[in-house]
Design a protein around this motif. Structure first.
Motif, PDB file in Angstrom:
ATOM      1  N   LYS A   1      33.293  -4.107 -32.169  1.00  0.00           N
ATOM      2  CA  LYS A   1      34.569  -3.503 -32.557  1.00  0.00           C
ATOM      3  C   LYS A   1      34.312  -3.159 -34.031  1.00  0.00           C
ATOM      4  O   LYS A   1      35.059  -2.165 -34.566  1.00  0.00           O
ATOM      5  CB  LYS A   1      35.743  -4.592 -32.645  1.00  0.00           C
ATOM      6  CG  LYS A   1      37.114  -4.519 -33.005  1.00  0.00           C
ATOM      7  CD  LYS A   1      37.790  -5.464 -33.089  1.00  0.00           C
ATOM      8  CE  LYS A   1      39.407  -5.310 -33.323  1.00  0.00           C
ATOM      9  NZ  LYS A   1      40.363  -6.235 -33.005  1.00  0.00           N
TER      10      LYS A   1
ATOM     11  N   ASP B   1      36.906   2.732 -32.428  1.00  0.00           N
ATOM     12  CA  ASP B   1      37.891   3.608 -31.494  1.00  0.00           C
ATOM     13  C   ASP B   1      37.165   3.268 -29.796  1.00  0.00           C
ATOM     14  O   ASP B   1      38.173   3.083 -29.311  1.00  0.00           O
ATOM     15  CB  ASP B   1      37.694   5.224 -31.792  1.00  0.00           C
ATOM     16  CG  ASP B   1      38.258   5.436 -33.008  1.00  0.00           C
ATOM     17  OD1 ASP B   1      39.294   4.730 -33.554  1.00  0.00           O
ATOM     18  OD2 ASP B   1      37.947   6.352 -33.442  1.00  0.00           O
TER      19      ASP B   1
ATOM     20  N   GLN C   1      38.403  -0.069 -28.438  1.00  0.00           N
ATOM     21  CA  GLN C   1      39.725  -0.025 -28.128  1.00  0.00           C
ATOM     22  C   GLN C   1      39.713   0.257 -26.444  1.00  0.00           C
ATOM     23  O   GLN C   1      40.321  -0.183 -25.542  1.00  0.00           O
ATOM     24  CB  GLN C   1      40.729   0.839 -28.809  1.00  0.00           C
ATOM     25  CG  GLN C   1      41.076   0.116 -30.078  1.00  0.00           C
ATOM     26  CD  GLN C   1      41.457  -1.277 -30.279  1.00  0.00           C
ATOM     27  OE1 GLN C   1      42.118  -1.687 -29.348  1.00  0.00           O
ATOM     28  NE2 GLN C   1      41.051  -2.078 -31.075  1.00  0.00           N
TER      29      GLN C   1
ATOM     30  N   GLN D   1      38.013  -2.274 -24.034  1.00  0.00           N
ATOM     31  CA  GLN D   1      38.744  -3.685 -24.125  1.00  0.00           C
ATOM     32  C   GLN D   1      39.839  -3.293 -22.917  1.00  0.00           C
ATOM     33  O   GLN D   1      40.218  -4.157 -22.297  1.00  0.00           O
ATOM     34  CB  GLN D   1      39.343  -3.824 -25.462  1.00  0.00           C
ATOM     35  CG  GLN D   1      40.086  -5.536 -25.304  1.00  0.00           C
ATOM     36  CD  GLN D   1      39.085  -6.568 -25.087  1.00  0.00           C
ATOM     37  OE1 GLN D   1      37.846  -6.472 -25.557  1.00  0.00           O
ATOM     38  NE2 GLN D   1      39.354  -7.433 -24.182  1.00  0.00           N
ATOM     39  N   LYS D   2      40.469  -2.110 -23.121  1.00  0.00           N
ATOM     40  CA  LYS D   2      41.427  -1.959 -21.732  1.00  0.00           C
ATOM     41  C   LYS D   2      40.948  -1.722 -20.744  1.00  0.00           C
ATOM     42  O   LYS D   2      41.298  -2.501 -19.678  1.00  0.00           O
ATOM     43  CB  LYS D   2      42.011  -0.522 -22.230  1.00  0.00           C
ATOM     44  CG  LYS D   2      43.103  -0.545 -23.447  1.00  0.00           C
ATOM     45  CD  LYS D   2      43.683   1.081 -23.544  1.00  0.00           C
ATOM     46  CE  LYS D   2      44.472   0.886 -24.777  1.00  0.00           C
ATOM     47  NZ  LYS D   2      45.021   2.557 -25.100  1.00  0.00           N
TER      48      LYS D   2
END
Length: 108
Positions: free
Chosen positions: A11, A16, A19, A22-23
């Protein structure tokens, strides 16, 4: 604790991209207590490897050497780069894009 720590490193260095990862992790995770962000993990044990790409990976790779050995270097030949490869070191890189190998390690 390890997964949370390494996820935090990802992170910090790639906010960017983290993110997006992680999704995907949240959508595909099947272990409730795993904080992510990687769905896959591989353990390589006493396996000498020639110069190679990690073709199955499409993003950053986290490498953590563990065990009882000494010396060791991570070589990225196209970059002309050598990095330390000692137990406990952390290498966050793009192993799908840069050929690499571990060299000169000896069992302790």
């Amino acid at each position: 604790p390890f997964a949370a720590y390494f996820g935090a490193l990802f992170k910090v260095f790639y906010p960017d991209l983290y993110q997006r990862y992680q999704k995907v992790f949240d959508a595909g995770n099947w272990i409730p207590h795993d904080p992510g962000p990687w769905l896959g993990r591989a353990l390589v044990w006493k396996l000498p490897l020639d110069l190679h790409f990690d073709h199955g990976d499409i993003g950053p790779t986290l490498t953590i050497p563990l065990g009882f050995f000494h010396n060791g270097e991570m070589e990225f030949s196209a970059l002309g780069a050598l990095g330390r490869y000692r137990a406990g070191d952390i290498i966050l890189g793009w192993d799908c894009k840069f050929a690499h190998k571990v060299r000169d390690w000896k069992i302790a």
